[in-house]
Enzyme design. Structure first.
Site, mmCIF file in Angstrom:
data_model
loop_
_atom_site.group_PDB
_atom_site.id
_atom_site.type_symbol
_atom_site.label_atom_id
_atom_site.label_comp_id
_atom_site.label_asym_id
_atom_site.label_seq_id
_atom_site.Cartn_x
_atom_site.Cartn_y
_atom_site.Cartn_z
ATOM 1 N N ARG A 112 0.810 -1.234 0.000
ATOM 2 C CA ARG A 112 0.000 0.000 0.000
ATOM 3 C C ARG A 112 0.837 1.276 0.000
ATOM 4 O O ARG A 112 0.654 2.179 -0.829
ATOM 5 C CB ARG A 112 -0.901 0.031 1.255
ATOM 6 N N THR A 113 1.773 1.367 0.953
ATOM 7 C CA THR A 113 2.491 2.630 1.148
ATOM 8 C C THR A 113 3.351 2.949 -0.068
ATOM 9 O O THR A 113 3.305 4.055 -0.603
ATOM 10 C CB THR A 113 3.375 2.528 2.408
ATOM 11 N N LYS B 5 25.958 -4.769 -0.617
ATOM 12 C CA LYS B 5 27.434 -4.821 -0.685
ATOM 13 C C LYS B 5 28.046 -4.117 0.508
ATOM 14 O O LYS B 5 29.246 -3.858 0.537
ATOM 15 C CB LYS B 5 27.914 -4.152 -1.975
ATOM 16 N N ARG C 296 11.327 3.512 4.141
ATOM 17 C CA ARG C 296 10.848 2.589 5.186
ATOM 18 C C ARG C 296 12.045 1.783 5.646
ATOM 19 O O ARG C 296 12.852 1.325 4.827
ATOM 20 C CB ARG C 296 9.771 1.663 4.628
ATOM 21 N N HIS D 102 4.509 5.628 11.802
ATOM 22 C CA HIS D 102 4.104 5.466 10.396
ATOM 23 C C HIS D 102 3.149 6.645 10.132
ATOM 24 O O HIS D 102 1.935 6.482 10.046
ATOM 25 C CB HIS D 102 3.406 4.114 10.222
#
Ligand code: CP
Length: 312
Positions: A58-59, A86, A108, A136
């Site tokens: 969704r986000t 890496k 995120r 959030h």
């Protein structure tokens, strides 16, 4: 009016006036989403990057679509397929993205505070799309937008937030935001899933969901976040569902016109039944649409800081 900060890191940092301003702007943006021509020039010439260290449907997608609807150049990078694998550090990754002319980095990350560290090291605006168990903010803004759209106001409403409060950044952002906007917040979940000192926020805490549900105007059911549990916090998922799941019978304790919400993804049959998730008074699908409107508003407001433009 302009947002005070170049970044959106949490609702703890926003004033009630800023929250109202974002929600009002999102109301304008929603007209674009429901129209036949999802194209505006608000972000023409702007560059937006999503940087996700955790999974999302969704986000991430709503930010990507919001950028495209508004004419930005947008690009996406997942940590799992980037030079993070890496050994590149968070700050070096941020500097690299920043140096490509990026105006907004949406990130995120599993660590609380990671977007705050990024924000200090880049000139681009940083939007927190979820950091660990901290906040959030865009989810809480879309939740508040949905409540205000359906109920006309946030002030004086009784909002019950149920379930895995401890692991939930959605709960934390909603608690900050809803209380600032004058709502009463009740929390209920297993004792092992209630953060210590959470009452200091002004929320009321109950050990049974029945107590929190009495006369609720809005219910936000939370996903059980098994992936964040380091040890078992309840005997079995079946037990959790039996004592803390939302079903049709328990719903009767709330007001007749109660609004049912869930940030998604839903574990059907665990935190709530399919019957509850899909009933007419559920706003779960509308939350998804409103997520695009709120994210369009945020991208627009962060890129127009320092100008006198309005969204109309
Ligand atoms: N609500 C939410 O953050 O959903 P995603 O994990 O799918 O982005």
């Amino acid at each position: 009016m302009n947002l005070k900060s170049k970044d959106l890191l949490g609702l703890k940092d926003l004033s009630p006036e800023e929250i109202k301003y974002i929600l009002d702007t999102a109301a304008t943006m929603k007209y674009v989403i429901v129209s036949n021509n999802k194209k505006t020039p608000h972000l023409q010439g702007k560059s937006i990057v999503t940087l996700f260290y955790e999974n999302s449907t969704r986000t991430r997608l709503s930010f990507e679509l919001a950028s495209k609807y508004m004419g930005a150049s947008s690009a996406n990078i997942s940590a799992s397929v980037s030079s993070v694998q890496k050994g590149e550090s968070l700050i070096d990754t941020g500097r690299t993205i920043n140096r490509m002319g990026t105006d907004i980095i949406i990130m995120r990350h599993p660590q609380s505070g990671a977007p705050h560290l990024m924000a200090k090291n880049v000139t681009a605006s940083v939007i927190n799309a979820g950091d660990g168990m901290n906040e959030h903010p865009t989810q809480a803004l879309l939740d508040m937008f949905t409540i205000r759209e359906k109920k006309g106001t946030l002030e004086g409403l009784k909002v019950a937030i149920l379930g895995d409060i401890y692991h939930s950044r959605v709960a934390r952002s909603n608690i900050w935001g809803l209380i600032k906007m004058g709502a009463q917040v009740s929390l209920a979940g297993p004792a092992t899933m209630l953060p210590p000192d959470i009452e200091r926020t002004g929320a009321k805490v109950f050990s049974t969901i029945q107590e929190a549900l009495i006369d609720a105007d809005v219910i936000i059911s939370l996903r059980l976040q098994l992936e964040r549990q380091k040890k078992a916090l309840f005997p079995t998922v079946r037990e959790y569902s039996r004592f803390f799941g939302l079903d049709e019978k328990r719903l009767q304790l709330a007001k007749k016109d109660v609004l049912i919400m869930h940030p998604g993804p839903i574990n059907r049959g665990i935190e709530l039944t399919s019957g509850v998730a899909d009933m007419e008074s559920s706003a779960i699908d509308e939350q998804v649409t409103n997520g695009v409107a709120v994210r369009m508003a945020l991208l627009y407001l962060l890129t127009r800081r320092g100008t006198n433009e309005t969204a109309n």
